[in-house]
Design a protein around this motif. Structure first.
Motif, PDB file in Angstrom:
ATOM      1  N   UNK A   1       7.753  32.906  92.670  1.00 44.41           N
ATOM      2  CA  UNK A   1       9.424  32.933  93.729  1.00 44.41           C
ATOM      3  C   UNK A   1       8.365  34.170  95.213  1.00 44.41           C
ATOM      4  N   UNK A   2       8.014  34.738  94.437  1.00 40.30           N
ATOM      5  CA  UNK A   2       6.768  35.904  96.294  1.00 40.30           C
ATOM      6  C   UNK A   2       6.412  35.452  96.752  1.00 40.30           C
ATOM      7  N   UNK A   3       5.150  33.865  95.590  1.00 39.66           N
ATOM      8  CA  UNK A   3       4.543  33.913  96.430  1.00 39.66           C
ATOM      9  C   UNK A   3       5.306  32.491  97.750  1.00 39.66           C
ATOM     10  N   UNK A   4       6.111  32.340  97.560  1.00 42.21           N
ATOM     11  CA  UNK A   4       7.166  31.541  97.797  1.00 42.21           C
ATOM     12  C   UNK A   4       7.497  32.108  99.437  1.00 42.21           C
ATOM     13  N   UNK A   5       7.672  33.137  99.093  1.00 43.24           N
ATOM     14  CA  UNK A   5       8.099  33.641  99.720  1.00 43.24           C
ATOM     15  C   UNK A   5       6.895  33.716 101.516  1.00 43.24           C
ATOM     16  N   UNK A   6       6.317  34.516 100.272  1.00 43.72           N
ATOM     17  CA  UNK A   6       4.677  35.057 101.750  1.00 43.72           C
ATOM     18  C   UNK A   6       4.392  33.399 102.205  1.00 43.72           C
ATOM     19  N   UNK A   7       4.711  32.404 101.881  1.00 39.49           N
ATOM     20  CA  UNK A   7       3.890  31.093 102.557  1.00 39.49           C
ATOM     21  C   UNK A   7       5.346  31.334 103.460  1.00 39.49           C
ATOM     22  N   UNK A   8       6.700  30.812 102.785  1.00 43.43           N
ATOM     23  CA  UNK A   8       7.904  31.122 104.072  1.00 43.43           C
ATOM     24  C   UNK A   8       7.935  31.769 105.131  1.00 43.43           C
ATOM     25  N   UNK A   9       6.790  33.245 104.775  1.00 46.18           N
ATOM     26  CA  UNK A   9       7.007  33.860 105.940  1.00 46.18           C
ATOM     27  C   UNK A   9       5.399  33.471 106.723  1.00 46.18           C
ATOM     28  N   UNK A  10       4.494  32.793 105.859  1.00 46.47           N
ATOM     29  CA  UNK A  10       3.134  32.299 106.962  1.00 46.47           C
ATOM     30  C   UNK A  10       3.748  30.983 107.734  1.00 46.47           C
ATOM     31  N   UNK A  11       4.915  29.611 106.963  1.00 43.90           N
ATOM     32  CA  UNK A  11       5.017  28.815 108.086  1.00 43.90           C
ATOM     33  C   UNK A  11       5.584  29.142 109.021  1.00 43.90           C
ATOM     34  N   UNK A  12       6.348  30.137 108.825  1.00 42.26           N
ATOM     35  CA  UNK A  12       7.195  30.712 110.372  1.00 42.26           C
ATOM     36  C   UNK A  12       6.784  30.624 111.184  1.00 42.26           C
ATOM     37  N   UNK A  13       5.521  32.100 110.828  1.00 41.77           N
ATOM     38  CA  UNK A  13       5.042  32.824 111.594  1.00 41.77           C
ATOM     39  C   UNK A  13       3.845  31.489 112.422  1.00 41.77           C
ATOM     40  N   UNK A  14       3.357  30.922 112.453  1.00 44.64           N
ATOM     41  CA  UNK A  14       2.423  29.395 112.818  1.00 44.64           C
ATOM     42  C   UNK A  14       3.507  28.158 113.657  1.00 44.64           C
ATOM     43  N   UNK A  15       4.972  28.770 113.128  1.00 47.56           N
ATOM     44  CA  UNK A  15       5.673  27.259 113.572  1.00 47.56           C
ATOM     45  C   UNK A  15       7.301  28.023 113.937  1.00 47.56           C
ATOM     46  N   UNK A  16       7.029  28.807 115.130  1.00 49.34           N
ATOM     47  CA  UNK A  16       8.462  29.692 115.915  1.00 49.34           C
ATOM     48  C   UNK A  16      10.002  29.256 115.149  1.00 49.34           C
ATOM     49  N   UNK A  17       9.265  27.244 115.743  1.00 50.61           N
ATOM     50  CA  UNK A  17      10.171  27.261 115.506  1.00 50.61           C
ATOM     51  C   UNK A  17      10.989  26.901 114.865  1.00 50.61           C
ATOM     52  N   UNK A  18      10.976  26.655 113.612  1.00 49.03           N
ATOM     53  CA  UNK A  18      11.406  26.723 112.201  1.00 49.03           C
ATOM     54  C   UNK A  18      12.014  27.594 111.691  1.00 49.03           C
ATOM     55  N   UNK A  19      12.226  28.506 112.248  1.00 48.47           N
ATOM     56  CA  UNK A  19      12.842  29.665 111.884  1.00 48.47           C
ATOM     57  C   UNK A  19      14.418  29.499 112.239  1.00 48.47           C
ATOM     58  N   UNK A  20      14.158  28.796 113.285  1.00 47.59           N
ATOM     59  CA  UNK A  20      15.938  28.273 113.849  1.00 47.59           C
ATOM     60  C   UNK A  20      16.451  27.342 113.211  1.00 47.59           C
ATOM     61  N   UNK A  21      15.381  25.685 113.034  1.00 46.23           N
ATOM     62  CA  UNK A  21      15.403  24.732 112.340  1.00 46.23           C
ATOM     63  C   UNK A  21      15.037  24.235 111.055  1.00 46.23           C
ATOM     64  N   UNK A  22      16.796  24.787 110.236  1.00 45.42           N
ATOM     65  CA  UNK A  22      16.092  24.330 108.591  1.00 45.42           C
ATOM     66  C   UNK A  22      15.657  23.239 107.932  1.00 45.42           C
ATOM     67  N   UNK A  23      15.365  22.047 109.057  1.00 43.66           N
ATOM     68  CA  UNK A  23      15.154  20.460 109.004  1.00 43.66           C
ATOM     69  C   UNK A  23      14.005  21.085 108.562  1.00 43.66           C
ATOM     70  N   UNK A  24      12.906  21.444 109.293  1.00 41.37           N
ATOM     71  CA  UNK A  24      11.757  21.326 109.796  1.00 41.37           C
ATOM     72  C   UNK A  24      11.384  22.589 108.678  1.00 41.37           C
ATOM     73  N   UNK A  25      11.630  23.557 108.239  1.00 42.41           N
ATOM     74  CA  UNK A  25      11.567  24.496 108.055  1.00 42.41           C
ATOM     75  C   UNK A  25      10.981  24.106 106.548  1.00 42.41           C
ATOM     76  N   UNK A  26      12.050  23.576 106.349  1.00 42.05           N
ATOM     77  CA  UNK A  26      12.421  22.306 104.545  1.00 42.05           C
ATOM     78  C   UNK A  26      11.461  21.959 104.199  1.00 42.05           C
ATOM     79  N   UNK A  27      11.048  20.589 104.891  1.00 43.38           N
ATOM     80  CA  UNK A  27       9.524  19.832 105.585  1.00 43.38           C
ATOM     81  C   UNK A  27       8.389  20.591 105.554  1.00 43.38           C
ATOM     82  N   UNK A  28       8.567  21.536 106.362  1.00 46.34           N
ATOM     83  CA  UNK A  28       6.903  22.321 106.429  1.00 46.34           C
ATOM     84  C   UNK A  28       6.180  23.242 105.113  1.00 46.34           C
TER      85      UNK A  28
END
Length: 384
Positions: free
Chosen positions: A30-57
């Motif tokens: 769970x901790x590693x998933x959370x860290x990677x989630x922050x990494x994904x959002x930091x490199x793809x800001x649009x994923x913060x508001x787009x749930x489908x894009x966030x899930x895909x990434x």
């Protein structure tokens, strides 16, 4: 045999000892998933508001997340196994294990291949009768495994993942269950838990059945190397089969499809099951590893010299040393007795001593000759 090892009592503390390693396993992921989630959002800001894009990434990084969390957990689980070993030493016991002949590890190869085929066919039969709602969780798991980088996939699925899972479910959980409830509960408990932790019915049935075979292998070889070998072989064959299949990795990522159970499929299952049973009994008969728990005196810094099943090895060494000293003292006593015989005034005739009747040898001879001389003089005087 481990019948001379003390059983762990069934207490809340020991039951907690069965649970927290699995909690560590889950929390680390769970901790590693959370860290990677922050990494994904930091490199793809649009994923913060787009749930489908966030899930895909995030799904594209799923296998990398698994690899990182598994790599972190491996040393933790090794430490837990060492902790269990140190607890045994504190109780005054040391595990002594007979070395397995390297050639006998070759039996793991056919055992693993045939066992994997049998477990896969069982999962296929289960998939054919399970409702479609039961297979959706497997489809998402397959997508997370097969959607990432292929190199990372091979390392995670065929090497790092099997090592971690064997350390968790056999190295830690199996041993703790065995210490509390015995071998049968350890085999069943570790296998069922292994299946449940895959979090879907299809993988759960496969992993649970495979877990029984892995636990049996661990019980026979008494070494974590054997189930790790089997797990690596099974996962590697599955990956190779996926890569070489008509659909390939892309098809596997789409999830499972129900397979119609045909007479040919059933006969194939019976054939592989029959061959596997033969190999199973070969392992059962041929692999015999003696496991003993030696009592060790913790207060004795020389306890490591104790003999097998003998807590008094150090004392025996001391006794041997004392016997040597006693022998030396006996020699001294014999020497003193000789000296005493030398000083005794009356020795047995013919005994070789330095004194005879209290006289030195030279003095005795002089006196004897003197007496002979006096006797001759007296005779001469008489004749006169």
């Amino acid at each position: 045999m481990d019948n001379n090892k003390p059983k762990e009592p069934i207490t809340l503390f020991n039951i907690f000892g069965l649970i927290y390693p699995l909690g560590i396993y889950y929390v680390a992921q769970v901790i590693v998933v959370i860290l990677f989630a922050f990494y994904v959002v930091a490199n793809n800001p649009e994923a913060a508001s787009d749930k489908e894009l966030y899930t895909e990434l995030v799904m594209k990084q799923a296998i990398t997340i698994t690899l990182v969390s598994d790599a972190i957990l491996i040393p933790i689980m090794i430490l837990l196994m060492k902790f269990d070993s140190s607890k045994l030493k504190k109780k005054g016991y040391k595990r002594v294990l007979q070395n397995v002949e390297p050639a006998k590890f070759l039996l793991v190869i056919p055992y693993a291949f045939l066992g994997m085929v049998v477990c896969n066919l069982l999962a296929t039969f289960a998939l054919s009768v399970l409702p479609e709602s039961f297979t959706k969780s497997y489809d998402s798991a397959a997508a997370s495994i097969y959607s990432g980088n292929k190199v990372v996939m091979v390392i995670a699925v065929a090497l790092v993942g099997p090592i971690l899972e064997e350390l968790v479910f056999r190295g830690v959980l199996y041993n703790r269950l065995k210490d509390m409830f015995g071998v049968v509960v350890a085999v069943l408990g570790s296998a069922i838990t292994f299946g449940v932790f895959h979090m879907n019915w299809v993988q759960g049935i496969y992993a649970g059945t495979l877990g029984l075979l892995l636990a049996f292998l661990y019980y026979k070889y008494k070494s974590i190397i054997a189930p790790i070998m089997m797990h690596v072989i099974c996962n590697s064959i599955s990956l190779v089969a996926t890569f070489l299949s008509k659909e390939g990795v892309e098809g596997a990522a789409k999830g499972s499809e129900k397979v119609k159970v045909t007479p040919e499929l059933l006969s194939g299952f019976m054939f592989y099951l029959f061959i596997f049973i033969i190999v199973f009994f070969v392992v059962l008969i041929k692999v015999r590893v003696v496991e003993q728990y030696v009592r060790v005196d913790n207060n004795n810094p020389y306890g490591k010299y104790g003999e097998l099943n003998n807590p008094y090895g150090y004392n025996q060494m001391n006794n041997g040393y004392n016997q040597m000293n006693n022998g030396y003292n006996q020699m001294n006593n014999g020497y003193n007795q000789m000296n005493n015989g030398y000083n005794q005034p009356n020795n047995a005739p013919g005994q070789t001593v330095d004194n005879y009747n209290g006289y030195g040898n030279n003095q005795w001879i002089d006196d004897y000759l003197s007496n002979q001389g006096n006797s001759n003089n007296n005779d001469n005087n008489t004749n006169q």
